[in-house]
Design a protein around this motif. Structure first.
Motif, mmCIF file in Angstrom:
data_model
loop_
_atom_site.group_PDB
_atom_site.id
_atom_site.type_symbol
_atom_site.label_atom_id
_atom_site.label_comp_id
_atom_site.label_asym_id
_atom_site.label_seq_id
_atom_site.Cartn_x
_atom_site.Cartn_y
_atom_site.Cartn_z
ATOM 1 N N ILE A 92 0.838 -1.201 0.000
ATOM 2 C CA ILE A 92 0.000 0.000 0.000
ATOM 3 C C ILE A 92 0.870 1.248 0.000
ATOM 4 O O ILE A 92 0.610 2.200 -0.742
ATOM 5 C CB ILE A 92 -0.958 -0.014 1.208
ATOM 6 N N GLN A 93 1.917 1.252 0.804
ATOM 7 C CA GLN A 93 2.805 2.411 0.866
ATOM 8 C C GLN A 93 3.516 2.623 -0.479
ATOM 9 O O GLN A 93 3.646 3.757 -0.943
ATOM 10 C CB GLN A 93 3.819 2.277 1.993
ATOM 11 N N LYS B 17 1.725 6.618 0.961
ATOM 12 C CA LYS B 17 1.212 6.920 2.311
ATOM 13 C C LYS B 17 1.636 5.836 3.294
ATOM 14 O O LYS B 17 1.546 4.638 3.006
ATOM 15 C CB LYS B 17 -0.317 6.992 2.311
ATOM 16 N N THR B 18 2.067 6.281 4.469
ATOM 17 C CA THR B 18 2.442 5.358 5.539
ATOM 18 C C THR B 18 1.194 4.980 6.342
ATOM 19 O O THR B 18 0.161 5.657 6.236
ATOM 20 C CB THR B 18 3.451 6.010 6.488
ATOM 21 N N PRO B 19 1.293 3.948 7.175
ATOM 22 C CA PRO B 19 0.171 3.648 8.064
ATOM 23 C C PRO B 19 -0.240 4.857 8.914
ATOM 24 O O PRO B 19 -1.436 5.117 9.092
ATOM 25 C CB PRO B 19 0.703 2.490 8.922
ATOM 26 N N PHE C 26 -7.755 6.066 -3.317
ATOM 27 C CA PHE C 26 -6.401 5.531 -3.472
ATOM 28 C C PHE C 26 -6.310 4.351 -4.433
ATOM 29 O O PHE C 26 -5.245 3.783 -4.615
ATOM 30 C CB PHE C 26 -5.831 5.143 -2.100
ATOM 31 N N LYS C 27 -7.453 3.977 -5.010
ATOM 32 C CA LYS C 27 -7.499 2.873 -5.985
ATOM 33 C C LYS C 27 -6.976 1.554 -5.406
ATOM 34 O O LYS C 27 -6.324 0.772 -6.094
ATOM 35 C CB LYS C 27 -6.733 3.220 -7.266
ATOM 36 N N ILE D 194 -6.031 -1.709 5.684
ATOM 37 C CA ILE D 194 -6.048 -0.384 6.325
ATOM 38 C C ILE D 194 -7.153 -0.325 7.361
ATOM 39 O O ILE D 194 -6.964 0.221 8.452
ATOM 40 C CB ILE D 194 -6.198 0.741 5.283
ATOM 41 N N TYR D 195 -8.305 -0.903 7.066
ATOM 42 C CA TYR D 195 -9.385 -0.952 8.056
ATOM 43 C C TYR D 195 -8.907 -1.690 9.312
ATOM 44 O O TYR D 195 -9.133 -1.220 10.436
ATOM 45 C CB TYR D 195 -10.627 -1.636 7.470
#
Length: 73
Positions: A10-11, A16-18, A53-54, A63-64
């Motif tokens: 994801i990053q 984007k970081t957590p 963020f696709k 992320i959830y």
């Protein structure tokens, strides 16, 4: 794929970081003081992540899970 591997991917994809996602979720009103507001559904958060963020469903759910309090491996 491990939870950390999801976060790493994801990053790489979003930049984007957590921590960034935690901050963004708070700005969007999904969380407060690091906790998801009562009544906020997983679908609301995953739909936001997919649109903005696709992300695919699995990555959005990672992320959830992060926002729910799961820690990286």
């Amino acid at each position: 794929m491990s939870f950390q591997a999801y976060l790493d991917t994801i990053q790489e994809k979003t930049g984007k970081t957590p921590s960034d996602f935690k901050e963004l979720a708070e700005k969007r009103g999904f969380t407060q003081n690091g906790k998801i507001h009562a009544g906020v559904k997983a679908t609301q958060i995953t739909d936001w992540l997919k649109q903005e963020f696709k992300l695919g469903h699995g990555h959005a759910m990672a992320i959830y899970a992060l926002l729910k309090g799961k820690k990286p491996d």
